[in-house]
Design an enzyme around this catalytic site. Structure first.
Site, PDB file in Angstrom:
ATOM      1  N   ASP A   1     110.495  60.275  53.209  1.00 49.19           N
ATOM      2  CA  ASP A   1     109.628  59.121  53.357  1.00 49.19           C
ATOM      3  C   ASP A   1     108.221  59.513  52.978  1.00 49.19           C
ATOM      4  O   ASP A   1     107.534  60.205  53.716  1.00 49.19           O
ATOM      5  CB  ASP A   1     109.653  58.608  54.804  1.00 49.19           C
TER       6      ASP A   1
ATOM      7  N   LEU B   1     107.982  61.493  58.482  1.00 51.88           N
ATOM      8  CA  LEU B   1     109.353  61.013  58.518  1.00 51.88           C
ATOM      9  C   LEU B   1     109.309  59.578  59.015  1.00 51.88           C
ATOM     10  O   LEU B   1     108.525  59.242  59.896  1.00 51.88           O
ATOM     11  CB  LEU B   1     110.220  61.852  59.465  1.00 51.88           C
ATOM     12  N   ASP B   2     110.169  58.749  58.472  1.00 54.43           N
ATOM     13  CA  ASP B   2     110.223  57.364  58.898  1.00 54.43           C
ATOM     14  C   ASP B   2     110.607  57.288  60.368  1.00 54.43           C
ATOM     15  O   ASP B   2     111.190  58.227  60.930  1.00 54.43           O
ATOM     16  CB  ASP B   2     111.245  56.610  58.040  1.00 54.43           C
ATOM     17  N   LYS B   3     110.291  56.182  60.993  1.00 51.25           N
ATOM     18  CA  LYS B   3     110.558  55.994  62.421  1.00 51.25           C
ATOM     19  C   LYS B   3     111.981  56.385  62.801  1.00 51.25           C
ATOM     20  O   LYS B   3     112.210  57.097  63.779  1.00 51.25           O
ATOM     21  CB  LYS B   3     110.289  54.541  62.804  1.00 51.25           C
TER      22      LYS B   3
END
Length: 350
Positions: free
Chosen positions: A12, A164-166
C-alpha cells in the site's frame, strides 16, 4: 485521479496528501457558463465553486484533483475553458492538526535507539485522517516513543516511512530519529529494502511461480481503486510463488515486491484472475461474487467461511533492510496471524 504520493513503499503505497488533507473528501461537478468561456481554468473554477479561492484551486490542480468531462486529469491552471465544458473537482477533507499520544499496545518485534519494527494488526490505521482521528499506529507510537519522534517525518506521520493499509497486517519499520528516517526513506526509494507478503487467493495461479508486470494507476471508473492500466500509471512488478494449493479453489501465495505501488499485490493478483480472499475492492469475480467460479469448488457448507472473510487475507511476513546506524543487513519474520492461519488450517483438514 493520479496518485498523490511522497514515498513508494510496500503493498500500500504511502498516500502522502498535503498537510491538512486526507484521501477522503467531496466531489463537485461544474459546467462552464457562456459568460466564462475563454477564461483561465483556475479563475473560472474559483468563480464558479463557492468557498474555493484561486490559490486553493491552483493547489488542487497541481495535485491532480481536477478532471474534465472525459475523465482526463487537468493540471494546467492557465488552460482556457469553453462554454459547456464540465469539470469534476475533488476536495479533500481536513484532518486533525496534531495527533495525541495514546496508550495502545504494540506488538514490538525489535527495537533499538534508531528503529522500531512492529507486527501491525489488521484493523489498525497507520496515521490519523478524517474518519480515523485517533486509535492509530501514530497515536500508539507517540505514547511508546515519547518526544523522540517529534518532527521526524512530519507532524501527522512521525517516524513513518511506509504504510500498510488498515486491513493488511504484518511487519512495518519505524524511524526513531532523523538519521534513521533519511536512511530508510532512501532504501525504500532505491528498492533496496525487501518486503515479502503471504496471501490466501482464489484459485491456483499457473504457472505456480512467476512475475506479474503491469503499470498501476488510478481506476478511471472508481477513484478509490487502482488498476493495471495500458496508458500512464507507474511501473509495477510483483514476483509470486504458490506455497500451498487447496484443490482448485484456493492457494497460499508468497509475493515479493520489486516496486511499491498503491494496493500493488491486491491489484496484480486480481489482474491475473486470482484475487485475495476477503478483499473488499478487488476480491469479486466478473459476476460480482466473491471468489467467482473458484468459490464453487468449495463444499457448500464451508464456502461462507471464505466468501465472508472480513478483510483481505494479506500479511507482511518478511522485512529486510540495512540498519541505518550499523549498515548491517537485518531480517525479520512474522508468522501468519490467527485469522489467516485458521483459514489455512481449515483447508488442510478438508
Amino acid at each position: 485521479m493520479p496518485e498523490r504520493t511522497e514515498f513508494d513503499d510496500d503493498e500500500d503505497e504511502y498516500t502522502g496528501t498535503q498537510d491538512g488533507e486526507t484521501g477522503e473528501g467531496t466531489r463537485q461537478r461544474w459546467s462552464v457558463p457562456d459568460d466564462v468561456g475563454g477564461h483561465r481554468l483556475d479563475k473560472a473554477l474559483a468563480s464558479g465553486l463557492p468557498g474555493l479561492s484561486r490559490s486553493r484551486v491552483q493547489a488542487l490542480l497541481e495535485k491532480g484533483c481536477v478532471q474534465d468531462g472525459t475523465g482526463r486529469t487537468v493540471t494546467d491552471p492557465s488552460m482556457k475553458v469553453k462554454p459547456g465544458q464540465t469539470f469534476d473537482v475533488f476536495i479533500p477533507e481536513a484532518e486533525p492538526a496534531q495527533p495525541e499520544a495514546q496508550d495502545i499496545p504494540l506488538d514490538v518485534v525489535y527495537e533499538d535507539e534508531d528503529v522500531l519494527v512492529i507486527d501491525k494488526p489488521a484493523g489498525m490505521v497507520v496515521h490519523p485522517a478524517a474518519g480515523n482521528p485517533d486509535g492509530t499506529l501514530v497515536n500508539a507510537l507517540l505514547a511508546h516513543c515519547g518526544d523522540s519522534l517529534s518532527g521526524i517525518g512530519g507532524v501527522r506521520r512521525p517516524g513513518i516511512v511506509h504504510r500498510l493499509d488498515k486491513d493488511t497486517s504484518g511487519l512495518m519499520v519505524v524511524a526513531k530519529n532523523d538519521r534513521a528516517h533519511h536512511a530508510l526513506t532512501e532504501q525504500f526509494s532505491g528498492r533496496t529494502l525487501s518486503r515479502t507478503y503471504q496471501a490466501l487467493v482464489w484459485g491456483v495461479p499457473s504457472p505456480r511461480e512467476g512475475r506479474i508486470e503491469g503499470n498501476i494507476g488510478r481506476s478511471s471508473s472508481d477513484r478509490k481503486k487502482m488498476a493495471v492500466v495500458t496508458g500512464g500509471g507507474k511501473h509495477a512488478a510483483t514476483r509470486y510463488r504458490v506455497v500451498r494449493s487447496f484443490g482448485t479453489a484456493l492457494a497460499l501465495v508468497e509475493c515479493t515486491l520489486e516496486t511499491g505501488r498503491t494496493h500493488q499485490i491486491r491489484v496484480h493478483m486480481a489482474h491475473i484472475g486470482h484475487p485475495i480472499v476477503g478483499d473488499p475492492l478487488y476480491g469479486k469475480g466478473r459476476a460480482g461474487r466473491a471468489g467467482g467460479k473458484h468459490a464453487s469448488a468449495l463444499p457448500e457448507p464451508d464456502r461462507e467461511r471464505f466468501v465472508g472473510f472480513p478483510r483481505q487475507a494479506l500479511h507482511a511476513v518478511g522485512l529486510t533492510f540495512r540498519h541505518p546506524a550499523t549498515g548491517e543487513t537485518v531480517r525479520f519474520q512474522a508468522p501468519l496471524p490467527t485469522d489467516i492461519k485458521d483459514l489455512s488450517d481449515f483447508l488442510e483438514s478438508l
